[in-house]
Design an enzyme around this catalytic site. Structure first.
Site, PDB file in Angstrom:
ATOM      1  N   GLU A  69      42.280  87.921  27.148  1.00 57.72           N
ATOM      2  CA  GLU A  69      43.348  87.904  26.144  1.00 57.72           C
ATOM      3  C   GLU A  69      43.504  86.448  25.837  1.00 57.72           C
ATOM      4  O   GLU A  69      43.954  85.698  27.016  1.00 57.72           O
ATOM      5  CB  GLU A  69      44.895  87.881  27.436  1.00 57.72           C
ATOM      6  CG  GLU A  69      44.702  89.479  28.496  1.00 57.72           C
ATOM      7  CD  GLU A  69      46.263  89.774  28.705  1.00 57.72           C
ATOM      8  OE1 GLU A  69      46.826  90.694  27.774  1.00 57.72           O
ATOM      9  OE2 GLU A  69      46.769  89.191  29.737  1.00 57.72           O
TER      10      GLU A  69
ATOM     11  N   HIS B  82      47.293  87.058  35.183  1.00 54.76           N
ATOM     12  CA  HIS B  82      48.100  86.787  34.013  1.00 54.76           C
ATOM     13  C   HIS B  82      48.517  85.787  33.703  1.00 54.76           C
ATOM     14  O   HIS B  82      49.134  84.461  34.199  1.00 54.76           O
ATOM     15  CB  HIS B  82      49.320  88.088  34.053  1.00 54.76           C
ATOM     16  CG  HIS B  82      49.409  88.182  32.461  1.00 54.76           C
ATOM     17  ND1 HIS B  82      50.467  87.602  31.756  1.00 54.76           N
ATOM     18  CD2 HIS B  82      49.454  89.109  31.046  1.00 54.76           C
ATOM     19  CE1 HIS B  82      50.933  87.761  30.104  1.00 54.76           C
ATOM     20  NE2 HIS B  82      50.163  88.617  29.852  1.00 54.76           N
TER      21      HIS B  82
HETATM   22  P1  PGA Z   1      51.270  91.610  23.333  1.00 49.29           P
HETATM   23  O1  PGA Z   1      51.143  90.674  25.515  1.00 49.29           O
HETATM   24  O2  PGA Z   1      50.561  92.494  23.890  1.00 49.29           O
HETATM   25  O3  PGA Z   1      52.589  91.702  23.750  1.00 49.29           O
HETATM   26  O4  PGA Z   1      50.075  90.355  22.939  1.00 49.29           O
HETATM   27  C1  PGA Z   1      49.854  91.221  26.174  1.00 49.29           C
HETATM   28  C2  PGA Z   1      49.811  90.908  27.840  1.00 49.29           C
HETATM   29  O5  PGA Z   1      50.298  89.491  27.496  1.00 49.29           O
HETATM   30  O6  PGA Z   1      49.479  91.239  28.899  1.00 49.29           O
END
Ligand code: PGA
Length: 256
Positions: free
Chosen positions: A165, A90
């Site tokens: 992401e 992450h």
């Molecule tokens: P968010 O976070 O949905 O608050 O943008 C996603 C993540 O960091 O996995």
């Protein structure tokens, strides 16, 4: 989404307590017929999720089974506890714990070896995005994983998932932060899919993460190469998370 890929909606609670009602019988964190659901709580709440029958996993796990690693837990320990999933790489871990692509690849392998489903997270930062380096960065982050997947013909795509992401779209607590547009996200997801080994392209789930919420989930999940969501902020609000899961469920039904 491709009818052969079942959507996965995963909640990442980050360093927050489990939201009230997470373990209710009608909790949106329970998997449904057409949709897999999973949760990534703090280590402290893993046991509660497992006891409530909610599929879950750690936000991080070391590849070594045991050892002198103060403050960490291992993938093996999470598996022994009863976890089914694990997050790997992450952006918070890359930023605040300086995890490298190589270390993250080792976590990915350890998760699979322990029969956990790793969700490999990757994505470009705002400055990389603005400098036009998105594709270069994604290729670099993905390379160790592609090498692993290429060398494992027997590794079927139900044993791992990917989560794109874009770091610039992650809410970090800001409910008004815009997600990537569904068109831009779809373009990147299609590109990521094309980089995977041929035998894994059609079957690999690629989730989108970054400000997914009840109001934009249906449009994002309708894209052919977006196979679910990794949801941070909205996973702490049960009603909003329920909307995302319901959008996924509708999508799954439409795909037969
Ligand atoms: P968010 O976070 O949905 O608050 O943008 C996603 C993540 O960091 O996995």
């Amino acid at each position: 989404m491709n009818p052969k890929r079942k959507l996965l909606i995963a909640g990442n609670w980050k360093m927050n307590p489990a939201p009230a009602g997470f373990d209710a019988d009608d909790s949106p964190f329970r998997s449904r017929k057409n949709v897999d659901v999973a949760v990534f709580p703090t280590f402290l709440d893993l046991r509660r999720c497992i006891d409530a029958g909610i599929p879950c996993g750690p936000q991080f796990g070391r590849p070594e089974p045991t050892g002198a690693f103060t403050g960490d837990i291992s993938m093996a320990m999470a598996a022994k506890l009863g976890c089914q999933y694990a997050l790997c790489g992450h952006s918070d871990r890359r930023q605040f714990h300086h995890e490298t692509d190589e270390e993250i690849a080792k976590q990915f392998v350890a998760a699979i070896d322990n029969n956990l489903i790793p969700i490999f997270c990757f994505g470009e930062t705002e400055s990389e995005h603005d400098a036009g380096k998105t594709i270069e960065v994604l290729k670099r982050q993905l390379q160790p994983i592609i090498t692993i997947l290429t060398g494992s013909l027997s590794l079927t795509a139900d044993r791992f998932s990917l989560a794109y992401e874009p770091v610039w779209a992650i809410s970090r607590g800001d409910p008004n932060k815009p997600a990537a547009t569904s068109k831009d996200a779809q373009e990147i997801h299609a590109l990521i899919r094309s980089l995977l080994p041929k035998d894994k392209q059609a079957s690999t789930r690629i989730l989108y993460g970054g400000s997914m919420k009840g109001s934009n989930a249906a449009e994002l999940l309708a894209q052919p190469d977006i196979d679910g969501g990794l949801v941070g902020g909205a996973s702490l609000k049960i009603d909003d998370f329920r909307k995302i899961v319901e959008a996924a469920e509708k999508n799954g039904q439409n795909n037969g």
